[in-house]
Design a protein around this motif. Structure first.
Motif, PDB file in Angstrom:
ATOM      1  N   ASN A 120      15.238  73.001  75.362  1.00  0.00           N
ATOM      2  CA  ASN A 120      16.394  72.878  74.480  1.00  0.00           C
ATOM      3  C   ASN A 120      16.018  72.366  73.091  1.00  0.00           C
ATOM      4  N   SER A 121      14.745  72.062  72.882  1.00  0.00           N
ATOM      5  CA  SER A 121      14.322  71.527  71.586  1.00  0.00           C
ATOM      6  C   SER A 121      14.058  72.662  70.595  1.00  0.00           C
ATOM      7  N   ASN A 122      13.958  72.295  69.327  1.00  0.00           N
ATOM      8  CA  ASN A 122      13.679  73.289  68.281  1.00  0.00           C
ATOM      9  C   ASN A 122      12.266  73.843  68.382  1.00  0.00           C
ATOM     10  N   LYS A 123      11.313  73.016  68.780  1.00  0.00           N
ATOM     11  CA  LYS A 123       9.933  73.497  68.847  1.00  0.00           C
ATOM     12  C   LYS A 123       9.702  74.427  70.038  1.00  0.00           C
ATOM     13  N   ALA A 124      10.616  74.450  70.990  1.00  0.00           N
ATOM     14  CA  ALA A 124      10.478  75.337  72.151  1.00  0.00           C
ATOM     15  C   ALA A 124      10.434  76.796  71.721  1.00  0.00           C
ATOM     16  N   LYS A 125      11.176  77.133  70.665  1.00  0.00           N
ATOM     17  CA  LYS A 125      11.194  78.516  70.170  1.00  0.00           C
ATOM     18  C   LYS A 125       9.788  78.976  69.793  1.00  0.00           C
ATOM     19  N   PHE A 126       9.013  78.094  69.172  1.00  0.00           N
ATOM     20  CA  PHE A 126       7.657  78.453  68.751  1.00  0.00           C
ATOM     21  C   PHE A 126       6.744  78.657  69.963  1.00  0.00           C
ATOM     22  N   TYR A 127       6.871  77.789  70.965  1.00  0.00           N
ATOM     23  CA  TYR A 127       6.081  77.959  72.191  1.00  0.00           C
ATOM     24  C   TYR A 127       6.449  79.261  72.899  1.00  0.00           C
TER      25      TYR A 127
END
Length: 181
Positions: A120-127
């Motif tokens: 649910n975090s913003n950095k999850a999109k990059f991963y």
């Protein structure tokens, strides 16, 4: 038909195949199992799923074994075998196979992402985007090469994971106050 240098015999190939499938199951079922409320439903689902998967594997084995000389050099022999029964069945089988590959990829991506970051975090999109691009690049190697090299590598990783799980099962657990239980 060439064999992988990563697999030395049929027994080791079977162990790696089971290990590979367990790794995939852990990434998807691990997070789901924690959230499950009914343990008997989990047990019954595992039993029925195992019976269904085992029965399907036996049926595929007999179909392939009966037609071995025809299908031995084919990338995806079951599509050919389905087509020998009916063109419509071949199309349905191919669509089901594509669906299985897609759901496996999505489930594995979710499990991988949930393990390395908060989804649910913003950095999850990059991963997620990075893992998807790596998977897309790996898919360009071809199906037979993925089966020949990537699946055994995942199987070896699964063997290491299973050994660690067995060791941790018998290792004494330390409580928060530092005492062993």
């Amino acid at each position: 038909m060439s064999t992988s240098v990563l697999i030395s015999n049929w027994l080791w190939a079977a162990i790696l195949y089971v290990s590979y499938n367990i790794v995939l199951a852990i990434s998807v079922l691990g997070p789901l199992g924690v959230q499950a409320k009914n343990k008997s439903a989990l047990r019954n689902g595992a039993i029925l799923g195992g019976i269904g998967l085992g029965g399907s594997a036996i049926a595929i084995y007999f179909a392939m074994e009966r037609n071995f000389e025809i299908v031995k050099d084919m990338e995806i022999p079951m599509i050919y075998l389905a087509g020998s029964l009916s063109y419509i069945l071949q199309i349905i089988y191919a669509l089901v196979l594509i669906g299985e590959i897609y759901t496996t990829a999505v489930g594995s991506l979710y499990g991988f992402s949930a393990r390395i970051t908060d989804v649910n975090s913003n950095k999850a999109k990059f991963y997620i985007i990075g893992a998807t691009l790596l998977a897309l690049a790996a898919s360009q190697l071809g199906f037979s090469n993925m089966v020949k090299y990537l699946y055994p590598i995942m199987g070896y990783g699964g063997v290491v994971l299973l050994v660690c799980l067995v060791i941790s099962r018998f290792k004494p657990v330390k409580s928060t106050d530092g005492m062993e239980k």
